[in-house]
Write a protein that holds these residues in place. Structure first.
Motif, PDB file in Angstrom:
ATOM      1  N   MET A   1       0.831  -1.197   0.000  1.00 28.37           N
ATOM      2  CA  MET A   1       0.000   0.000   0.000  1.00 28.37           C
ATOM      3  C   MET A   1       0.873   1.258   0.000  1.00 28.37           C
ATOM      4  N   THR A   2       0.347   2.319  -0.569  1.00 29.62           N
ATOM      5  CA  THR A   2       1.043   3.598  -0.536  1.00 29.62           C
ATOM      6  C   THR A   2       0.877   4.224   0.842  1.00 29.62           C
ATOM      7  N   GLN A   3       1.692   5.232   1.106  1.00 30.65           N
ATOM      8  CA  GLN A   3       1.568   5.955   2.366  1.00 30.65           C
ATOM      9  C   GLN A   3       0.165   6.555   2.521  1.00 30.65           C
ATOM     10  N   ARG A   4      -0.387   7.058   1.425  1.00 29.71           N
ATOM     11  CA  ARG A   4      -1.728   7.644   1.468  1.00 29.71           C
ATOM     12  C   ARG A   4      -2.755   6.588   1.833  1.00 29.71           C
ATOM     13  N   GLU A   5      -2.644   5.404   1.250  1.00 27.30           N
ATOM     14  CA  GLU A   5      -3.587   4.327   1.545  1.00 27.30           C
ATOM     15  C   GLU A   5      -3.487   3.893   3.007  1.00 27.30           C
ATOM     16  N   ILE A   6      -2.262   3.802   3.515  1.00 33.46           N
ATOM     17  CA  ILE A   6      -2.074   3.458   4.928  1.00 33.46           C
ATOM     18  C   ILE A   6      -2.660   4.544   5.823  1.00 33.46           C
ATOM     19  N   PHE A   7      -2.416   5.796   5.455  1.00 37.36           N
ATOM     20  CA  PHE A   7      -2.961   6.939   6.199  1.00 37.36           C
ATOM     21  C   PHE A   7      -4.481   6.849   6.298  1.00 37.36           C
ATOM     22  N   LEU A   8      -5.134   6.614   5.174  1.00 39.68           N
ATOM     23  CA  LEU A   8      -6.594   6.575   5.158  1.00 39.68           C
ATOM     24  C   LEU A   8      -7.142   5.338   5.859  1.00 39.68           C
ATOM     25  N   ARG A   9      -6.393   4.234   5.850  1.00 37.42           N
ATOM     26  CA  ARG A   9      -6.885   2.991   6.444  1.00 37.42           C
ATOM     27  C   ARG A   9      -6.605   2.912   7.946  1.00 37.42           C
ATOM     28  N   LEU A  19      -6.465  17.134   3.930  1.00 31.88           N
ATOM     29  CA  LEU A  19      -5.516  17.645   2.939  1.00 31.88           C
ATOM     30  C   LEU A  19      -4.615  16.532   2.418  1.00 31.88           C
ATOM     31  N   ALA A  20      -4.212  15.628   3.296  1.00 31.80           N
ATOM     32  CA  ALA A  20      -3.439  14.434   2.931  1.00 31.80           C
ATOM     33  C   ALA A  20      -2.156  14.754   2.158  1.00 31.80           C
ATOM     34  N   LEU A  21      -1.528  15.865   2.476  1.00 34.54           N
ATOM     35  CA  LEU A  21      -0.218  16.153   1.902  1.00 34.54           C
ATOM     36  C   LEU A  21       0.820  15.315   2.643  1.00 34.54           C
ATOM     37  N   GLU A  22       1.728  14.706   1.920  1.00 34.83           N
ATOM     38  CA  GLU A  22       2.776  13.907   2.554  1.00 34.83           C
ATOM     39  C   GLU A  22       4.033  14.773   2.674  1.00 34.83           C
ATOM     40  N   ILE A  23       4.142  15.461   3.812  1.00 33.35           N
ATOM     41  CA  ILE A  23       5.250  16.381   4.040  1.00 33.35           C
ATOM     42  C   ILE A  23       6.452  15.609   4.571  1.00 33.35           C
ATOM     43  N   VAL A  24       7.596  15.795   3.930  1.00 31.32           N
ATOM     44  CA  VAL A  24       8.798  15.067   4.342  1.00 31.32           C
ATOM     45  C   VAL A  24       9.854  15.988   4.960  1.00 31.32           C
ATOM     46  N   TRP A  30       8.753  27.204   4.878  1.00 25.67           N
ATOM     47  CA  TRP A  30       8.581  26.302   3.742  1.00 25.67           C
ATOM     48  C   TRP A  30       8.204  24.899   4.217  1.00 25.67           C
ATOM     49  N   LEU A  31       7.376  24.220   3.412  1.00 26.21           N
ATOM     50  CA  LEU A  31       7.085  22.805   3.568  1.00 26.21           C
ATOM     51  C   LEU A  31       7.446  22.108   2.261  1.00 26.21           C
ATOM     52  N   PHE A  32       7.892  20.856   2.356  1.00 25.97           N
ATOM     53  CA  PHE A  32       8.291  20.101   1.171  1.00 25.97           C
ATOM     54  C   PHE A  32       7.616  18.734   1.220  1.00 25.97           C
ATOM     55  N   ASP A  33       6.965  18.338   0.110  1.00 24.83           N
ATOM     56  CA  ASP A  33       6.267  17.056   0.120  1.00 24.83           C
ATOM     57  C   ASP A  33       7.119  15.945  -0.490  1.00 24.83           C
ATOM     58  N   ALA A  34       6.549  14.737  -0.522  1.00 21.36           N
ATOM     59  CA  ALA A  34       7.287  13.553  -0.962  1.00 21.36           C
ATOM     60  C   ALA A  34       7.670  13.612  -2.433  1.00 21.36           C
ATOM     61  N   ASN A  35       7.002  14.471  -3.191  1.00 23.26           N
ATOM     62  CA  ASN A  35       7.309  14.614  -4.619  1.00 23.26           C
ATOM     63  C   ASN A  35       8.294  15.749  -4.891  1.00 23.26           C
ATOM     64  N   GLY A  36       8.788  16.360  -3.817  1.00 20.18           N
ATOM     65  CA  GLY A  36       9.740  17.449  -3.982  1.00 20.18           C
ATOM     66  C   GLY A  36       9.095  18.808  -4.170  1.00 20.18           C
ATOM     67  N   LYS A  37       7.775  18.870  -4.105  1.00 24.94           N
ATOM     68  CA  LYS A  37       7.087  20.140  -4.278  1.00 24.94           C
ATOM     69  C   LYS A  37       7.219  20.979  -3.020  1.00 24.94           C
ATOM     70  N   GLU A  38       7.409  22.286  -3.181  1.00 26.17           N
ATOM     71  CA  GLU A  38       7.542  23.172  -2.041  1.00 26.17           C
ATOM     72  C   GLU A  38       6.298  24.050  -1.899  1.00 26.17           C
ATOM     73  N   TYR A  39       5.989  24.367  -0.635  1.00 22.81           N
ATOM     74  CA  TYR A  39       4.810  25.171  -0.303  1.00 22.81           C
ATOM     75  C   TYR A  39       5.223  26.305   0.628  1.00 22.81           C
ATOM     76  N   ILE A  40       4.713  27.493   0.361  1.00 20.40           N
ATOM     77  CA  ILE A  40       4.821  28.577   1.338  1.00 20.40           C
ATOM     78  C   ILE A  40       3.744  28.316   2.396  1.00 20.40           C
ATOM     79  N   ASP A  41       4.159  28.213   3.641  1.00 10.51           N
ATOM     80  CA  ASP A  41       3.250  27.817   4.714  1.00 10.51           C
ATOM     81  C   ASP A  41       2.572  29.048   5.318  1.00 10.51           C
TER      82      ASP A  41
END
Length: 393
Positions: A1-9, A19-24, A30-41
């Motif tokens: 299962m993916t992390q998202r699937e485990i999270f929901l289960r 929101l289910a963002l996977e922040i690493v 700044w926040l950074f997710d598992a895909n390398g995307k950055e967010y201004i918090d």
């Protein structure tokens, strides 16, 4: 299962559409997710990361305490250096009547402890609180929050709780010698940044003094520089009998507290003994982190630019779809015509790399409560994305 699937289960869900963002990683504003995307918090963990994510002084303090000890005994039995030093630091920056700190695990637990303290000290049971207030989700805290929608599903709750409109003199007139405490947010947060009239909150303070009622100010969100002063009550020239703290208190670690005069706090010591007790409240690592956070806040002058940054947000958010902007320091509610409109804008902004959210009792308002260290350039970039997505949704 993916992390998202485990999270929901396997993670208990509080909302049907998290929101289910996977922040690493998180750093500064700044926040950074598992895909390398950055967010201004623009949320700051709901006013938790006031000094920014992973401030180096906080991480250093945590590592140092890890080398000494973690949990060693239930709260209040041992002399633990981080607790003692943090309590002293807090009270050094509070009025002299707020000189005794009871550390808890969270803001909601601080609310629970303060209500027990008020009942025990006054030997009364009536509590006055306010519509659209938020003080936590435990049963006692739920009893005093200001929405029947949330309260009704969990009744019966605490008896003797009266709710009134914020800023109303009806509430002041209701305070009597039967009232144990008035519990109030210094500025209402989840209602969408509702600021009290200075005259009203001062009259409320006076009526509590006249009737022997404890005034409990909830600064779980407003404390630690969010409003441009260390404590929000400083704006209104009042001092509470009991102060509730949480959120930024732990610098990113779980920590809450209620603070009162030692003469009041002593009510929890005898008859019964252990009138209030907690295993992990004031955990040494959390206290070490929190102490480092407030030192950074003060030493680095983070509050000095709060007003300027508030004005920058207000000057850059000017779209006709915005019905109003309510703010108090680096804490803003941007109002739209409906929750549906607001949610579309929020979702679009998150997709574009700006993390924001809505308010519990004002779902048509977009939340802005970033780390106080957010740069002017980050504010400009965030507002450009906000404006663009307001226009396109």
């Amino acid at each position: 299962m993916t992390q998202r699937e485990i999270f929901l289960r396997h993670i208990a869900q509080t909302y049907s559409a998290p929101l289910a963002l996977e922040i690493v990683k998180a750093e500064g504003a700044w926040l950074f997710d598992a895909n390398g995307k950055e967010y201004i918090d623009l949320i700051g963990g709901i006013s938790v990361a006031n000094v920014g994510h992973r401030h180096p002084k906080i991480t250093e303090a945590i590592k140092k305490q890890l080398d000494a000890y973690l949990h060693v005994m239930v709260y209040g039995e041992f002399i633990e250096t981080p607790q003692v030093q943090y309590a002293k630091l807090l009270t050094d920056h509070l009025p002299s009547s707020l000189n005794s700190v009871y550390f808890t695990n969270s803001g909601a637990e601080a609310t629970e402890g303060a209500m027990k303290l008020a009942k025990r000290f006054t030997n009364r049971s009536e509590i006055i609180s306010f519509h659209n207030s938020y003080h936590g989700s435990t049963q006692g805290a739920l009893s005093v929050i200001g929405s029947e929608y949330w309260r009704n599903a969990f009744r019966p709750l605490l008896p003797g709780v009266l709710h009134f409109s914020y800023n109303s003199f009806e509430a002041v007139n209701a305070i009597t010698e039967e009232t144990a405490c008035v519990i109030i947010e210094t500025v209402q947060g989840e209602a969408g940044i509702i600021v009290p009239a200075k005259e009203w909150i001062q009259v409320l303070r006076k009526k509590c003094m006249e009737t022997g009622t404890l005034l409990i100010l909830d600064e779980i969100q407003t404390g630690f520089g969010r409003t441009g002063k260390l404590w929000c009550f400083e704006h209104f020239d009042i001092v509470p009998d009991v102060l509730l703290l949480g959120k930024a208190l732990g610098g990113g670690m779980p920590l809450g507290a209620f603070v009162a005069d030692q003469k009041i706090m002593a009510s929890l010591t005898d008859n019964p003994v252990l009138g209030h007790i907690t295993t992990f409240g004031g955990h040494p690592v959390c206290c070490a982190a929190g102490m480092a956070a407030i030192k950074a806040l003060l030493d680095e002058g983070m509050m000095n630019k709060v007003k300027k940054k508030e004005e920058l947000f207000r000057s850059l958010l000017t779209h006709p779809k915005i019905k109003s902007i309510r703010s108090f320091g680096l804490w803003l509610a941007v109002e739209f015509d409906s929750f549906e409109s607001n949610k579309k804008i929020i979702d679009a902004c998150i997709s574009a790399g700006v993390l924001t959210d809505w308010f519990l009792f004002a779902p048509n308002c977009l939340r802005i409560s970033p780390p106080l260290i957010i740069s002017e350039k980050q504010i400009e970039n965030a507002c450009e994305i906000l404006q663009r997505n307001i226009e396109s949704t």
